[in-house]
Design an enzyme around this catalytic site. Structure first.
Site, short mmCIF file in Angstrom:
data_model
loop_
_atom_site.label_atom_id
_atom_site.label_comp_id
_atom_site.label_asym_id
_atom_site.label_seq_id
_atom_site.Cartn_x
_atom_site.Cartn_y
_atom_site.Cartn_z
N GLY A 16 54.52 29.93 51.73
CA GLY A 16 53.81 29.55 51.39
C GLY A 16 53.70 28.61 50.54
N GLY A 18 50.96 27.65 46.70
CA GLY A 18 49.24 27.52 46.03
C GLY A 18 49.07 26.61 45.58
CE1 TYR A 20 49.23 29.86 38.98
CE2 TYR A 20 47.03 29.04 39.88
CZ TYR A 20 47.67 29.96 39.49
OH TYR A 20 47.47 31.23 39.21
CB VAL A 23 54.56 32.52 48.50
CG1 VAL A 23 55.06 33.46 48.81
CG2 VAL A 23 53.21 32.39 47.49
CE LYS A 39 50.93 33.97 42.84
NZ LYS A 39 49.65 34.17 42.95
CG ASP A 132 40.28 32.19 45.49
OD1 ASP A 132 39.07 32.07 46.53
OD2 ASP A 132 41.00 32.43 45.55
#
Length: 479
Positions: A16, A18, A20, A23, A39, A132
């Site tokens: 994954g 994101g 900043y 993962v 992460k 979120d």
């Protein structure tokens, strides 16, 4: 692209990306070799606000420990990166799950929402607002059973119930209107996000799906009504919760207390350890009432215990424990039905005796166009008085038919008829002026509401699939 290298972990693949962080799937080098997600945050890309968010996330994850929240295993850093080691969720995220299925059946949506609500209840107890919530941040575990876990606390913050903020946080499509419009907001913003997630689960798209942020902002600003797809059907309880969550004005939005207590979620009977102990206590009281010949009380207690046991049985993954629990549940079902039949036969005998005495005192009642002779005198009187109000007599006939179906053991049809009858009688009761007819109607409505609840409790037990132990883990959860 080369994978990062750290002392205690072997990185396997990127899973994954994101804003900043990246993962990775990794494995711990020490024994036992545990698979985790790491992460990896590049320090050079972090702004001051991003650093603050990261520090908040780490501090929160240190203390947040819950079955439906992704657990932080470790965190560390080197010259270039900060690493957060999390439990690995092998089912991906809810967003991909929805895309794969296109849309989710209502019972599956309920299961995920129930798990999300349990996590939010825990967060509220710790005064934490996620800020979120979206399908991409709701991760899924396939083993040992399909389980939803809330992840990514990068925007989360401590927020007391009455505390308000101005800072814009979250993802626009799932962001509450008060944040998007730069108004004051409080912890209820999470509830709007839950509403959008629920809508997307049910219909495969967000309620304000847009091609641009500007288009989305315009829809929010204009407070365009939330419309359900015309070709779709959801139950009244599901619709009520959905529209209660998606209120533009936060003061009109459902409260957390009412959300956790909503009948669609039924958190009261969620399959958690605390409820197992409660179910056992109810059964012990039922056995005691049964032994004391307190039949009606025993029926109620057995039925209420089953409402706790059924979700626990469906949710159990250990086959041996599942079979043991299934055997106990079947015993309670059988005993509740035996007592129900005894109680019905007794009530019918008693009512026939009452009718005979009433007929001796008032022979003219025999000439009334009444229902079956087994009905009570009060019902006969109510039926006679109902003729002047449109729909009331018809609803009473439907309710009496429900009683007959219940006596025959046809629980599904009995519940349908009870609900249909009450759907007419309850609004009529609200408009009924004080007097004899109102008293009789109130008594009948209360009687049938209790009967409908008992019928629902017995009906849910019929949905247990005896072959469930042989199904896959995912099917077990989604039945």
């Amino acid at each position: 692209m080369s994978l990062p290298t750290v002392n205690d972990y072997s990185f396997l693949e990127k899973i994954g990306t994101g804003s900043y962080a990246i993962v990775y799937k990794a494995v711990k080098k020490t024994t036992p070799r545990e698979v985790i997600a790491i992460k990896c945050v590049d320090k050079s890309t972090l702004s001051k606000s991003a650093i603050d968010n990261l520090v908040t996330e780490i501090n929160l994850l240190k203390i947040l420990k819950h079955e439906h929240i992704v657990e932080m295993k470790d965190f560390f850093w080197d010259e270039g990166n900060i690493y957060i080691a999390m439990e690995y969720c092998d089912g991906g995220d809810l967003s991909n799950f929805i895309k794969k299925k296109h849309k989710l059946p209502e019972n599956v949506c309920r299961k995920f929402l129930q798990q999300l609500a349990l996590a939010l209840k825990y967060l509220r107890e710790n005064s934490v607002c996620h800020m979120d919530l979206k399908p991409q941040n709701l991760l899924l575990m396939k083993r040992p059973k399909l389980t939803l876990k809330v992840g990514d606390f990068g925007f989360a913050q401590y927020l007391a119930p009455s505390e308000q903020k101005f800072t814009i946080r979250g993802s626009p499509l799932y962001m509450a209107p008060e944040i998007l419009l730069r108004h004051k907001y409080d912890c209820r913003v999470d509830l709007w996000s839950v509403g959008v997630i629920m809508y997307e689960c049910l219909f495969g798209k967000a309620p304000y799906s847009s091609n641009s942020f500007q288009e989305l902002a315009e829809k929010i600003k204009d407070m365009r009504p939330i419309e359900l797809p015309k070709s779709s059907y959801i139950s009244p309880a599901c619709k009520n919760l959905l529209l209660s969550l998606l209120k533009h004005n936060p003061s009109e939005r459902i409260t957390f207390e009412d959300f956790f207590a909503h009948e669609f979620l039924d958190l009261k009977h969620a399959p958690i350890q605390e409820n197992f102990h409660h179910a056992v206590a109810l059964v012990q009281k039922a056995v005691q009432s049964d032994a004391q010949k307190n039949t009606k009380e025993a029926i109620h207690l057995y039925s209420e215990a089953l409402r706790y046991f059924i979700p626990l049985l469906i949710n159990e993954v250990d086959l041996q424990r599942k079979e043991a629990l299934r055997s106990r549940v079947n015993e309670y079902i059988k005993r509740a039905e035996q007592l129900k039949n005894v109680c019905l036969n007794y009530d019918r005998s008693e009512e026939r005796g009452v009718m005979q005495k009433e007929d001796e005192r008032a022979p003219s009642l025999q000439r009334m166009n009444t229902l079956d002779r087994s009905t009570s005198f009060s019902f006969t009187e109510l039926f006679a008085l109902s003729k002047s109000t449109t729909g009331m007599s018809g609803a009473l006939e439907i309710g009496e038919a429900a009683e007959q179906y219940l006596a025959e053991g046809n629980y599904a049809l009995a519940l349908e008829k009870f609900q249909s009858s009450l759907g007419v009688l309850v609004p009529l009761l609200g408009k009924e002026p004080p007097g004899r007819r109102r008293d009789l109607l109130h008594k009948q409505v209360q009687l049938w509401m209790k009967a409908a609840e008992s019928t629902k409790e017995l009906l849910v037990t019929k949905d247990i699939d005896p072959q469930a132990a042989n199904e896959t883990h995912e099917q077990c959860v989604l039945q």
